[in-house]
Design an enzyme around this catalytic site. Structure first.
Site, PDB file in Angstrom:
ATOM      1  N   TYR A  59      16.213  38.228  45.510  1.00 10.51           N
ATOM      2  CA  TYR A  59      15.866  39.426  44.733  1.00 10.51           C
ATOM      3  C   TYR A  59      16.899  39.662  43.625  1.00 10.51           C
ATOM      4  CZ  TYR A  59      12.664  40.610  48.583  1.00 10.51           C
ATOM      5  OH  TYR A  59      11.674  40.595  49.542  1.00 10.51           O
ATOM      6  N   SER A 198       5.153  45.303  51.304  1.00 10.36           N
ATOM      7  CA  SER A 198       4.110  45.834  50.401  1.00 10.36           C
ATOM      8  C   SER A 198       3.157  46.775  51.161  1.00 10.36           C
ATOM      9  CB  SER A 198       3.330  44.705  49.733  1.00 10.36           C
ATOM     10  OG  SER A 198       4.187  43.844  49.009  1.00 10.36           O
ATOM     11  N   PRO A 199       3.698  47.722  51.946  1.00  5.93           N
ATOM     12  CA  PRO A 199       2.826  48.574  52.757  1.00  5.93           C
ATOM     13  C   PRO A 199       1.981  49.531  51.906  1.00  5.93           C
ATOM     14  CG  PRO A 199       5.078  49.390  52.829  1.00  5.93           C
ATOM     15  CD  PRO A 199       5.126  48.066  52.128  1.00  5.93           C
ATOM     16  N   LEU A 200       2.398  49.710  50.645  1.00  7.41           N
ATOM     17  CA  LEU A 200       1.593  50.533  49.719  1.00  7.41           C
ATOM     18  C   LEU A 200       0.812  49.641  48.766  1.00  7.41           C
ATOM     19  CD1 LEU A 200       4.379  53.187  48.957  1.00  7.41           C
ATOM     20  CD2 LEU A 200       2.369  53.450  50.445  1.00  7.41           C
ATOM     21  N   ALA A 201       0.753  48.333  49.082  1.00  6.20           N
ATOM     22  CA  ALA A 201       0.102  47.362  48.202  1.00  6.20           C
ATOM     23  C   ALA A 201       0.654  47.524  46.774  1.00  6.20           C
ATOM     24  CB  ALA A 201      -1.412  47.498  48.240  1.00  6.20           C
ATOM     25  N   GLN A 202       1.985  47.619  46.717  1.00  8.00           N
ATOM     26  CA  GLN A 202       2.735  47.732  45.452  1.00  8.00           C
ATOM     27  C   GLN A 202       2.313  48.962  44.637  1.00  8.00           C
ATOM     28  OE1 GLN A 202       2.667  43.776  43.649  1.00  8.00           O
ATOM     29  NE2 GLN A 202       4.331  43.182  45.041  1.00  8.00           N
ATOM     30  N   GLY A 203       1.938  50.026  45.319  1.00 10.69           N
ATOM     31  CA  GLY A 203       1.578  51.280  44.647  1.00 10.69           C
ATOM     32  C   GLY A 203       0.077  51.452  44.496  1.00 10.69           C
ATOM     33  N   LEU A 205      -2.143  51.734  46.737  1.00 11.44           N
ATOM     34  CA  LEU A 205      -2.703  52.696  47.693  1.00 11.44           C
ATOM     35  C   LEU A 205      -2.211  54.122  47.442  1.00 11.44           C
ATOM     36  CD1 LEU A 205      -2.366  50.451  50.864  1.00 11.44           C
ATOM     37  CD2 LEU A 205      -4.507  51.140  49.756  1.00 11.44           C
TER      38      LEU A 205
HETATM   39  N1  LIG Z   1       9.048  38.890  52.662  1.00  2.82           N
HETATM   40  C1  LIG Z   1       8.370  38.823  51.542  1.00  2.82           C
HETATM   41  O1  LIG Z   1       7.828  37.779  51.153  1.00  2.82           O
HETATM   42  C2  LIG Z   1       8.237  40.084  50.715  1.00  2.82           C
HETATM   43  C3  LIG Z   1       7.319  40.144  49.657  1.00  2.82           C
HETATM   44  C4  LIG Z   1       7.219  41.349  48.938  1.00  2.82           C
HETATM   45  C5  LIG Z   1       8.025  42.445  49.291  1.00  2.82           C
HETATM   46  N2  LIG Z   1       8.931  42.333  50.304  1.00  2.82           N
HETATM   47  C6  LIG Z   1       9.803  43.482  50.689  1.00  2.82           C
HETATM   48  O2  LIG Z   1       8.994  44.631  50.911  1.00  2.82           O
HETATM   49  C7  LIG Z   1       9.431  45.711  50.076  1.00  2.82           C
HETATM   50  C8  LIG Z   1       8.250  46.568  49.707  1.00  2.82           C
HETATM   51  O3  LIG Z   1       7.188  45.812  49.118  1.00  2.82           O
HETATM   52  P1  LIG Z   1       6.772  45.962  47.589  1.00  2.82           P
HETATM   53  O4  LIG Z   1       7.902  46.498  46.835  1.00  2.82           O
HETATM   54  O5  LIG Z   1       6.156  44.653  47.192  1.00  2.82           O
HETATM   55  O6  LIG Z   1       5.549  46.987  47.620  1.00  2.82           O
HETATM   56  P2  LIG Z   1       5.340  48.501  48.108  1.00  2.82           P
HETATM   57  O7  LIG Z   1       6.452  48.960  48.930  1.00  2.82           O
HETATM   58  O8  LIG Z   1       3.973  48.525  48.681  1.00  2.82           O
HETATM   59  O9  LIG Z   1       5.288  49.284  46.719  1.00  2.82           O
HETATM   60  C9  LIG Z   1       6.439  49.786  46.127  1.00  2.82           C
HETATM   61  C10 LIG Z   1       6.061  50.530  44.850  1.00  2.82           C
HETATM   62  O10 LIG Z   1       5.077  51.534  45.133  1.00  2.82           O
HETATM   63  C11 LIG Z   1       5.345  52.722  44.374  1.00  2.82           C
HETATM   64  N3  LIG Z   1       5.630  53.798  45.339  1.00  2.82           N
HETATM   65  C12 LIG Z   1       6.560  53.810  46.335  1.00  2.82           C
HETATM   66  N4  LIG Z   1       6.542  54.976  47.015  1.00  2.82           N
HETATM   67  C13 LIG Z   1       5.575  55.711  46.442  1.00  2.82           C
HETATM   68  C14 LIG Z   1       5.086  57.033  46.711  1.00  2.82           C
HETATM   69  N5  LIG Z   1       5.575  57.776  47.698  1.00  2.82           N
HETATM   70  N6  LIG Z   1       4.069  57.503  45.937  1.00  2.82           N
HETATM   71  C15 LIG Z   1       3.548  56.745  44.922  1.00  2.82           C
HETATM   72  N7  LIG Z   1       3.982  55.495  44.625  1.00  2.82           N
HETATM   73  C16 LIG Z   1       4.980  54.986  45.389  1.00  2.82           C
HETATM   74  C17 LIG Z   1       6.557  52.403  43.503  1.00  2.82           C
HETATM   75  O11 LIG Z   1       6.096  51.881  42.250  1.00  2.82           O
HETATM   76  P3  LIG Z   1       5.757  52.803  40.941  1.00  2.82           P
HETATM   77  O12 LIG Z   1       6.417  54.131  41.119  1.00  2.82           O
HETATM   78  O13 LIG Z   1       6.317  52.022  39.801  1.00  2.82           O
HETATM   79  O14 LIG Z   1       4.258  52.862  40.916  1.00  2.82           O
HETATM   80  C18 LIG Z   1       7.241  51.299  44.281  1.00  2.82           C
HETATM   81  O15 LIG Z   1       8.048  50.446  43.485  1.00  2.82           O
HETATM   82  C19 LIG Z   1      10.155  45.033  48.922  1.00  2.82           C
HETATM   83  O16 LIG Z   1      11.069  45.889  48.279  1.00  2.82           O
HETATM   84  C20 LIG Z   1      10.834  43.878  49.628  1.00  2.82           C
HETATM   85  O17 LIG Z   1      12.019  44.345  50.279  1.00  2.82           O
HETATM   86  C21 LIG Z   1       9.033  41.180  51.031  1.00  2.82           C
END
Ligand SMILES: NC(=O)c1ccc[n+]([C@@H]2O[C@H](COP(=O)([O-])OP(=O)(O)OC[C@H]3O[C@@H](n4cnc5c(N)ncnc54)[C@H](OP(=O)(O)O)[C@@H]3O)[C@@H](O)[C@H]2O)c1
Length: 331
Positions: A59, A198-203, A205
């Site tokens: 990262y 990605s529990p919020l499907a990267q935002g 959801l």
């Molecule tokens: N092992 C692997 O292969 C792998 C792959 C991917 C991720 N990960 C890990 O999982 C973590 C989380 O996954 P992710 O970052 O891909 O996706 P995510 O957690 O589903 O989405 C994060 C994004 O959602 C938005 N968000 C967060 N909280 C919110 C809220 N309360 N209300 C509205 N929007 C909100 C923000 O973006 P905006 O505000 O810009 O919309 C934030 O950057 C990563 O940081 C990483 O540590 C691991």
């Protein structure tokens, strides 16, 4: 905050914090975020009882580990620190050297959870786990984990280590509900843990984006979920999310997280672009969904069939161009 009933020190919080966003060009949150907001997010998370912090050597090419390491200074005992090895050449001496480099960037003497980021298609886990075993023996690594592993390979990794491979970190959300079929029941039965990334499907959801409002960074420009066709296909899922959110006086994002962590074997590691998001996400640990609500959301999630594959290529190219135009306009 709630914690897993598993013998770790400290206990693992059911809502953690993902830190891929820290110092990452792909997320594009910029310098003020990397230098100030990320630290404020981590400190507030600790105040709220979040213990699980997830990063990876890849990262921001090490920047995420450095930023996280500085942010937890003075709070080491309150944190369950997880990082990941990118297993390009995962022979034991390389595994050991990569762990030392991660610990140095994080400024710690122990990695509470050291995860293999992806299964290596060529190198078997018998080789990788020799390195992990050596790291556990000298105390640099506490628990071993894997990521993006199938159930069969997770079990094989554990056999290769000869000890528990505590967790499998996988994409798991209402937009990717597959792990509920196999990994989660296995983890529940056997005292293992599924870490939902990605529990919020990267935002997606959060309900914040639609056909007209699209996120503009490069991670999400390549995510087919944000294409208008999939926004349309998700209408049914978002409708159920809306109903359940109203019933709990909660946001879409909070219900999406509560759905994932309803099992006692699952924790989620949402990323956050602000302290306010982190606070809202941490509060989702307290939401109790009924069996009917969980099932209604699961049914809606299974019915959601996002378009994928070659048919989405033209839309992705358009999104990519729009993201580049947005980046140069904002530069
Ligand atoms: N092992 C692997 O292969 C792998 C792959 C991917 C991720 N990960 C890990 O999982 C973590 C989380 O996954 P992710 O970052 O891909 O996706 P995510 O957690 O589903 O989405 C994060 C994004 O959602 C938005 N968000 C967060 N909280 C919110 C809220 N309360 N209300 C509205 N929007 C909100 C923000 O973006 P905006 O505000 O810009 O919309 C934030 O950057 C990563 O940081 C990483 O540590 C691991």
């Amino acid at each position: 905050m709630r914690y897993l009933d598993i013998d770790t020190v400290p206990k693992i919080s059911t809502i953690g914090l993902g830190t891929w966003q820290f110092g990452s060009r792909q997320w594009g949150y910029g310098t003020p975020y990397a230098e100030r907001e990320s630290r404020a997010i981590v400190r507030r998370a600790i105040e709220l009882g979040v213990t699980l912090f997830d990063t990876a050597e890849v990262y921001g090419l090490g920047r995420s580990e450095r930023i996280l390491g500085q942010a937890i200074e003075g709070y080491r005992d309150e944190v369950f620190l997880a990082t990941k090895l990118l297993p390009l050449v995962p022979v034991p001496p390389v595994v050991e050297q990569r762990a030392v480099a991660s610990a140095n960037r994080l400024g710690v003497r122990r990695l509470d959870l050291y995860q293999v980021h992806q299964p290596n298609p060529l190198v078997p886990d018998t080789v990788i786990m020799r390195g992990m075993r050596a790291l556990q023996r000298v105390g640099l690594v506490g628990e071993v984990g894997v990521s993006n592993y199938t159930l069969a390979r997770w079990k094989a990794a554990e056999e290769a280590l000869g000890a528990r491979v505590l967790s499998n970190q996988v994409r798991f959300s209402l937009a990717a509900p597959g792990p509920a079929d196999d990994l989660v029941p296995y983890a529940e039965r056997t005292g293992h843990v599924v870490i939902a990334y990605s529990p919020l499907a990267q935002g997606f959801l959060s309900g914040r984006y639609d056909g007209a409002t699209r996120p503009r960074n490069s991670v999400r420009a390549f995510n087919t979920l944000f294409l208008p066709v999939n926004q349309k296909r998700a209408a049914g899922l978002l409708r159920v999310l809306h109903e359940v959110a109203d019933a709990h006086d909660a946001t879409f994002a909070q219900v999406a997280l509560a759905w994932v962590i309803r099992s006692r074997a699952v924790v989620a590691i949402p990323g956050a672009s602000s302290v306010a998001q982190l606070e809202s996400n941490a509060a989702a640990a307290e939401i109790d969904l009924s069996e009917d609500e969980w099932q209604a959301l699961r049914d809606a999630a299974v019915r959601f069939r996002p378009a994928a594959g070659p048919a989405t290529l033209p839309g992705l190219v358009r999104a990519r161009l729009a993201a580049s135009a947005g980046a140069s306009a904002g530069a």
